[in-house]
Design a protein around this motif. Structure first.
Motif, mmCIF file in Angstrom:
data_model
loop_
_atom_site.group_PDB
_atom_site.id
_atom_site.type_symbol
_atom_site.label_atom_id
_atom_site.label_comp_id
_atom_site.label_asym_id
_atom_site.label_seq_id
_atom_site.Cartn_x
_atom_site.Cartn_y
_atom_site.Cartn_z
ATOM 1 N N SER A 1 11.397 -96.961 -25.751
ATOM 2 C CA SER A 1 11.537 -95.427 -26.588
ATOM 3 C C SER A 1 12.607 -95.479 -27.331
ATOM 4 O O SER A 1 13.414 -96.652 -27.145
ATOM 5 C CB SER A 1 11.877 -94.683 -25.251
ATOM 6 N N TRP A 2 12.894 -94.683 -28.294
ATOM 7 C CA TRP A 2 13.772 -94.901 -29.094
ATOM 8 C C TRP A 2 14.922 -93.632 -28.604
ATOM 9 O O TRP A 2 15.936 -93.641 -29.014
ATOM 10 C CB TRP A 2 13.768 -93.911 -30.893
ATOM 11 N N SER A 3 14.517 -92.588 -27.090
ATOM 12 C CA SER A 3 15.761 -92.239 -26.797
ATOM 13 C C SER A 3 16.419 -92.742 -25.799
ATOM 14 O O SER A 3 15.501 -93.082 -24.681
ATOM 15 C CB SER A 3 14.639 -90.643 -26.683
ATOM 16 N N VAL A 4 17.713 -92.737 -26.012
ATOM 17 C CA VAL A 4 18.551 -93.190 -24.759
ATOM 18 C C VAL A 4 18.250 -93.153 -23.135
ATOM 19 O O VAL A 4 17.883 -93.558 -22.169
ATOM 20 C CB VAL A 4 20.513 -93.183 -24.789
ATOM 21 N N ASP A 5 17.841 -90.965 -23.832
ATOM 22 C CA ASP A 5 17.916 -90.430 -22.724
ATOM 23 C C ASP A 5 16.875 -90.613 -21.843
ATOM 24 O O ASP A 5 16.878 -90.423 -20.870
ATOM 25 C CB ASP A 5 18.035 -88.693 -23.344
ATOM 26 N N GLU A 6 15.846 -90.516 -23.074
ATOM 27 C CA GLU A 6 14.240 -90.589 -21.993
ATOM 28 C C GLU A 6 14.523 -92.024 -21.333
ATOM 29 O O GLU A 6 14.035 -91.663 -19.865
ATOM 30 C CB GLU A 6 13.662 -90.900 -23.016
ATOM 31 N N LEU A 7 15.152 -93.107 -21.966
ATOM 32 C CA LEU A 7 14.858 -93.837 -20.812
ATOM 33 C C LEU A 7 15.806 -93.890 -19.397
ATOM 34 O O LEU A 7 15.567 -94.436 -18.380
ATOM 35 C CB LEU A 7 15.299 -95.745 -21.838
ATOM 36 N N ALA A 8 16.633 -93.234 -19.408
ATOM 37 C CA ALA A 8 18.279 -93.520 -18.505
ATOM 38 C C ALA A 8 17.663 -91.932 -18.044
ATOM 39 O O ALA A 8 17.646 -92.585 -16.503
ATOM 40 C CB ALA A 8 19.656 -92.446 -18.831
ATOM 41 N N GLN A 9 16.507 -91.877 -18.168
ATOM 42 C CA GLN A 9 15.985 -90.373 -17.341
ATOM 43 C C GLN A 9 14.908 -91.174 -16.666
ATOM 44 O O GLN A 9 14.579 -91.252 -14.794
ATOM 45 C CB GLN A 9 15.211 -89.126 -17.400
ATOM 46 N N LEU A 10 14.234 -92.167 -16.733
ATOM 47 C CA LEU A 10 13.393 -93.191 -16.670
ATOM 48 C C LEU A 10 13.426 -93.993 -15.469
ATOM 49 O O LEU A 10 12.646 -93.718 -14.045
ATOM 50 C CB LEU A 10 12.229 -93.440 -17.262
ATOM 51 N N VAL A 11 14.497 -94.568 -15.668
ATOM 52 C CA VAL A 11 15.750 -95.211 -14.725
ATOM 53 C C VAL A 11 16.432 -94.177 -13.617
ATOM 54 O O VAL A 11 16.336 -94.859 -12.280
ATOM 55 C CB VAL A 11 17.143 -95.895 -15.056
ATOM 56 N N ALA A 12 16.832 -93.375 -13.831
ATOM 57 C CA ALA A 12 16.819 -92.242 -12.637
ATOM 58 C C ALA A 12 16.347 -91.639 -12.077
ATOM 59 O O ALA A 12 16.142 -91.651 -10.093
ATOM 60 C CB ALA A 12 18.076 -91.561 -13.485
ATOM 61 N N GLY A 13 15.086 -91.652 -12.450
ATOM 62 C CA GLY A 13 13.666 -91.170 -11.535
ATOM 63 C C GLY A 13 12.500 -92.481 -10.439
ATOM 64 O O GLY A 13 12.339 -92.070 -9.718
#
Length: 326
Positions: free
Chosen positions: A128-140
């Motif tokens: 992903s180009w989005s750090v926030d997207e990856l962080a959200q996937l890890v948090a979830g």
């Protein structure tokens, strides 16, 4: 009747022995009982599986089809049973590593090291180009680790509760065609690039702002900035349309060169993130050390940069520095 694995074993035994009588003996069954079972199998499958006469039993076309599938399914099931038995004996599941990456130069080497050192491990990657997207996937709980970068001393959003650890820090370099007038220098001043057009990969971090600020300090505003994927960046630089900023471990490309920017006005920190309450947190230290080793592996194609690192200990892999979740 539903077809079962034991029925496929009967069909294989008849084909291997060439006779219902011999197959019955091999399976420890009475010949009439095996004959009756074969007939039930044939009714289930819709036709005869063997032509039988005094010379024995030979597979029909339907029989050959069933045998072909059975010879795949039976060993696969045996392998599954053996693997399950080993796992039960070992008392736990093989490790699982689900990585998300943002334009990471070491993800491939990290996966290679983990796979070599832990062969049973289940490893997957997500880009992903989005750090926030990856962080959200890890948090979830949909990813175990995020491997990403930030500029300067910035940190990813604290809103997802992740723990972040630094893997390495590098100066940001400039990517030029070999024919560029500045390509002969070991180091270029950012101000000397004031007339260039630029190209960069997309992202949702603050790097664009950091770049603009660095240009302002050098006394200019950057001209047009193209945004495209890595291959597009390489093609535009190769065509002489633009120059690019790149990570110090960027894979060498024929016809292009990377050069340090005087004063290292831009820095890139490679980070590994995970959620402290996730099962993956138990293996985070191992993954972090493997990521650092993967970074060192990535230096091999860059002997000049490696030499520079030896005299600049503030860069590369440094002493551990944690960033606590907020």
């Amino acid at each position: 009747m539903n077809l079962e694995l034991r029925h496929l074993r009967v069909v294989c035994a008849i084909a291997e022995t060439g006779s219902v009588t011999k197959a019955a003996s091999a399976l420890g069954l009475a010949q009439p009982a095996l004959t009756a079972q074969l007939q039930r199998i044939e009714r289930t499958l819709g036709g005869p599986l063997f032509d039988r006469d005094r010379r024995g039993a030979r597979p029909t076309a339907l029989g050959e089809l069933v045998l072909a599938r059975a010879r795949v399914l039976l060993p696969a099931m045996k392998g599954l049973q053996d693997e399950a038995a080993r796992l039960a004996g070992a008392g736990g599941a093989p490790p699982c590593y689900r990585f998300g990456g943002v334009n990471s130069p070491i993800l491939g080497r990290l996966v290679h090291r983990l796979a070599a050192e832990h062969p049973p491990a289940q490893i997957t990657t997500f880009a992903s180009w989005s750090v926030d997207e990856l962080a959200q996937l890890v948090a979830g709980g949909r990813l175990d680790f995020a491997l990403t970068g930030v500029c300067g001393d910035a940190i990813p959003s604290a809103g997802f509760g992740l723990s972040w650890q630094e893997v390495a820090i590098d100066p940001v370099l400039v990517l030029l065609p070999e024919s560029h007038p500045l390509a002969e220098r070991d180091e270029v001043c950012l101000a000397d690039l004031r007339h260039e057009q630029w190209v960069a990969a997309p992202g949702d971090g603050c790097f664009g702002d950091c770049f603009a600020a660095a240009c302002a300090r050098a006394g200019f505003t950057p001209r047009k900035v193209y945004e495209t994927d890595i291959r597009g960046c390489v093609d535009l630089v190769d065509a002489g349309v633009a120059v690019a900023l790149c990570q110090a471990t960027f894979r060498p490309v024929a016809g292009l060169v990377t050069r340090r920017i005087a004063g290292t006005p831009l820095r890139w920190r490679l980070l590994l993130g995970w959620h402290p309450d996730s099962p993956a947190a138990q293996g985070a230290d191992l993954v972090l050390e493997t990521a650092k080793a993967a970074y060192v592996d990535s230096l091999a194609p860059h002997p000049e940069y490696l030499s520079w690192l030896l005299s600049n200990p503030g860069f590369g892999v440094r002493q551990p520095s944690g960033i606590r979740p907020v």
